[in-house]
Design a protein around this motif. Structure first.
Motif, PDB file in Angstrom:
ATOM      1  N   ALA A  35       0.832  -1.208   0.000  1.00 27.93           N
ATOM      2  CA  ALA A  35       0.000   0.000   0.000  1.00 27.93           C
ATOM      3  C   ALA A  35       0.864   1.254   0.000  1.00 27.93           C
ATOM      4  CB  ALA A  35      -0.925  -0.013   1.221  1.00 27.93           C
ATOM      5  N   LEU A  36       1.987   1.223   0.738  1.00 25.69           N
ATOM      6  CA  LEU A  36       2.906   2.366   0.743  1.00 25.69           C
ATOM      7  C   LEU A  36       3.524   2.576  -0.632  1.00 25.69           C
ATOM      8  CD1 LEU A  36       4.441   4.561   2.285  1.00 25.69           C
ATOM      9  CD2 LEU A  36       6.145   2.829   2.912  1.00 25.69           C
ATOM     10  N   ALA A  37       3.899   1.479  -1.304  1.00 25.75           N
ATOM     11  CA  ALA A  37       4.458   1.602  -2.650  1.00 25.75           C
ATOM     12  C   ALA A  37       3.435   2.199  -3.607  1.00 25.75           C
ATOM     13  CB  ALA A  37       4.917   0.224  -3.137  1.00 25.75           C
ATOM     14  N   ASN A  38       2.177   1.825  -3.459  1.00 27.41           N
ATOM     15  CA  ASN A  38       1.119   2.390  -4.296  1.00 27.41           C
ATOM     16  C   ASN A  38       0.975   3.887  -4.066  1.00 27.41           C
ATOM     17  OD1 ASN A  38      -1.044   2.685  -5.990  1.00 27.41           O
ATOM     18  ND2 ASN A  38      -2.390   1.307  -4.900  1.00 27.41           N
ATOM     19  N   ILE A  39       1.029   4.291  -2.806  1.00 26.92           N
ATOM     20  CA  ILE A  39       0.928   5.717  -2.473  1.00 26.92           C
ATOM     21  C   ILE A  39       2.099   6.482  -3.077  1.00 26.92           C
ATOM     22  CG2 ILE A  39       0.971   7.376  -0.569  1.00 26.92           C
ATOM     23  CD1 ILE A  39      -1.658   5.977  -0.777  1.00 26.92           C
ATOM     24  N   LEU A  40       3.310   5.932  -2.983  1.00 26.35           N
ATOM     25  CA  LEU A  40       4.488   6.607  -3.539  1.00 26.35           C
ATOM     26  C   LEU A  40       4.380   6.745  -5.056  1.00 26.35           C
ATOM     27  CD1 LEU A  40       7.344   4.961  -1.418  1.00 26.35           C
ATOM     28  CD2 LEU A  40       6.356   7.244  -1.175  1.00 26.35           C
ATOM     29  N   CYS A  41       3.861   5.725  -5.729  1.00 27.56           N
ATOM     30  CA  CYS A  41       3.675   5.818  -7.184  1.00 27.56           C
ATOM     31  C   CYS A  41       2.704   6.932  -7.547  1.00 27.56           C
ATOM     32  CB  CYS A  41       3.185   4.481  -7.732  1.00 27.56           C
ATOM     33  SG  CYS A  41       4.401   3.152  -7.671  1.00 27.56           S
ATOM     34  N   ILE A  42       1.612   7.024  -6.797  1.00 29.06           N
ATOM     35  CA  ILE A  42       0.636   8.087  -7.046  1.00 29.06           C
ATOM     36  C   ILE A  42       1.269   9.456  -6.815  1.00 29.06           C
ATOM     37  CG2 ILE A  42      -1.528   9.095  -6.245  1.00 29.06           C
ATOM     38  CD1 ILE A  42      -2.530   6.293  -5.666  1.00 29.06           C
TER      39      ILE A  42
END
Length: 618
Positions: free
Chosen positions: A313-320
């Motif tokens: 979920a953190l990686a997804n947030i960073l991509c966004i």
């Protein structure tokens, strides 16, 4: 009319049940009847005027119906009444501090030989009301350092005056006010909980006496006490009305007692379960016969699976975040939604895989027994549904339409919201979140009082200032010529474009009151309404500031401190499993349990013998 009929029926029923003598002793019920009668009279006058009158007194009386039906709100009002004398002494000292510095400032920044060059006098210290308002706003730091810049530009020594004023007033007297409110309110809460505990102990002791006397035919004295039979307690528990999990807890504890009878001390401890909230037990894991499936179940039921899910979920947030930074300056027509969609599809598949693996490991009942799993699964299903909708609506390749970008934005916002799943896994963050949950659950009465105060001030504000400031299109309605000089001056209501903040309807009034409670730029509203109406309008805004920002904000700070300190102490003295129970069991009673004095046996017996509706054989 329907509401009045319901209230009248409620009042009649209460008077019938308690009797006329008890009704005359109850001030709240007498007030209930007076307010109801006044509201009906005002309603009748409205009908006679075809509902065209502007002033309706019954609007101010409506909050009383909410207050008198809540015992917790009544206790809160009583607490505020007890706290007001202590608060008044500090507010009096604050007013003295404000007045002395106002007069000193008027002498220090006097008119002088050339008033036009004396900016400090012209803007902030021209007369006593303006000087008082300037320093009052400085007390809330809303106009700092603006209020001192003209004088500070001439001589740096003038800053000493403002530093002394705000240092003593803001950082000493205001914090002293917070400490007094915290101490007084905490003392009242402790006394209220002590009274509640005494009533419960008295009721349990009376129940023991009644059950014991019905079995023996005589009073259960300390010398001749055989206790209450377990069978009798079980029969009574099946008849009483209470929540099922409380009944199960008491019955289970009673069945564990040996000897066939329950003595007085054990009977009292038996009902300590009523002080606890429900502790939800998770169902057992499903059993698989295959060794391979058992190994998979062991792996995916481990805590580290949740940690890996949080990292994803953190990686997804960073991509966004990276994509938003790259495409923040691009217009919608030039943005590449395809990259967003590929990233979102990839992570949504991972979220779905995590949810399915957890369902496999814990079983469906075990999965939904965790609140964070319910939140996580619900967000995953919503994201998957939106993604399927995008595929079905726009297909591949994606056209760069605004509606598609709106869908992508919605998906990204939900992904960011889903990241809240990390809160339960971080101890301190979980502690803060559980404190907020307990405040919402246990301190609803304070929020109810705040709603009442907001409602009353909103109604008064609409009565006093509705239509006072015309919108830019209605500039011809301005009758006060002095307002024209302020229309383009920096920092004024007009220059800042505060037109939506007004008292023209109930919703905008609530928003305006909230903006004043925050005290950021609240001097803009004071100055504007003073110019468009009268200087006396300042009394309304100062009264709201005292009520909301000084009183209620400090009350909530005190309650948050008490709840957080209790949880912090328990988190450092309890194991992980005990901390989980504490998270589910925190109530107002538990917050003050260490400071509560249990009533003695002599006090309980004395109260029982004095009870008008309970006859105990001597």
């Amino acid at each position: 009319m329907v509401c009045f009929m319901v209230f009248a029926l409620d009042l009649t029923l209460k008077i019938y049940l308690i009797g006329w003598d008890e009704f005359r002793k109850n001030k709240w019920l007498i007030g209930y009847m007076v307010v109801l009668a006044g509201s009906v009279i005002d309603w009748t006058l409205s009908l006679s005027m075809f509902c065209e009158e502007h002033l309706r007194i019954r609007r101010l009386l409506r909050p009383f119906f909410l207050l008198q039906n809540s015992s917790l709100m009544k206790k809160t009002l009583k607490c505020i009444k007890r706290t007001l004398p202590e608060i008044a002494s500090v507010i009096l000292l604050l007013a003295l501090h404000l007045c002395l510095f106002t007069m000193f400032g008027m002498l220090l920044f006097s008119k002088g030989e050339d008033p036009e060059k004396n900016e400090e006098w012209r803007i902030y210290f021209r007369n006593f009301p303006r000087s008082l308002t300037s320093l009052l706003v400085l007390l809330t730091t809303a106009n700092n350092p603006d209020v001192m810049i003209p004088a500070y530009s001439l001589n740096r020594g003038y800053s000493i005056f403002f530093i002394l004023f705000s240092g003593f007033g803001t950082y000493f007297l205001m914090n002293l006010l917070t400490a007094i409110i915290y101490n007084q309110f905490r003392g009242y809460l402790l006394m209220s909980v002590q009274t509640s505990i005494l009533r419960r102990r008295l009721g349990i002791r009376a129940a023991f006496e009644v059950l014991c006397s019905s079995a023996q035919g005589t009073s259960c004295s300390v010398e001749n006490e055989t206790g209450v039979k377990v069978e009798t307690v079980l029969q009574v528990m099946h008849l009483v009305q209470m929540k099922s999990y409380y009944r199960r807890a008491v019955v289970t504890k009673a069945q564990q007692l040996s000897g066939g009878s329950i003595p007085r001390e054990a009977f009292q401890m038996l009902f300590d379960e009523l002080d606890k909230d429900r502790i939800k037990e998770h169902p057992p894991l499903p059993e698989y016969s295959s060794p391979f499936l058992q190994k998979l179940q062991f792996i995916f039921s481990h805590y580290y699976v949740t940690v890996v899910g949080n990292l994803i979920a953190l990686a997804n947030i960073l991509c966004i975040c990276v994509l938003l930074l790259v495409e923040s300056d691009k217009p919608v027509s030039e943005r590449d939604d395809y990259v967003f969609e590929v990233i979102n599809c990839f992570f949504i598949v991972l979220y779905l895989l995590e949810m399915l693996l957890k369902i496999f490991a814990f079983g469906w009942r075990g999965y939904v027994s965790y609140r964070n799993n319910i939140f996580d699964g619900l967000m995953t299903i919503i994201l998957l549904t939106l993604q399927i909708s995008i595929f079905a609506t726009y297909k591949y390749p994606y056209p760069h339409w605004l509606s598609l970008w709106e869908m992508v934005r919605l998906v990204n916002m939900l992904i960011i919201f889903r990241f809240l799943r990390v809160i339960p896994t971080i101890k301190l963050m979980s502690l803060v979140a559980s404190t907020l949950v307990d405040l919402v659950k246990n301190l609803r009465a304070f929020a109810g009082i705040l709603v009442v105060v907001y409602y009353i001030f909103a109604v008064l504000g609409i009565w006093l200032f509705e239509g006072a400031i015309p919108a830019p299109g209605n500039a011809s309605l301005i009758t006060n010529s002095s307002t024209a000089n302020f229309s383009m001056e920096c920092g004024t209501y007009e220059q800042l474009g505060y037109w939506p903040n007004n008292f023209d309807d109930f919703a905008s009034t609530l928003v305006l009151l909230y903006n004043i409670m925050v005290v950021n730029n609240w001097q803009v509203f004071i100055n504007a309404y003073s110019r468009y109406t009268t200087r006396w309008s300042m009394l309304y805004f100062v009264s709201w500031w005292l009520t909301s920002s000084v009183m209620w904000v400090n009350l909530f700070v005190a309650l948050i401190l008490e709840s957080f300190i209790y949880k912090w102490d328990r988190s450092h003295t309890s194991s992980a499993s005990e901390m989980e129970n504490t998270r589910l069991q925190t109530t107002v009673q538990l917050m003050f349990r260490e400071h509560i004095q249990e009533p003695t046996e002599e006090e309980l017996i004395s109260q029982l013998h004095q009870h008008p509706h309970l006859n105990i054989n001597q």
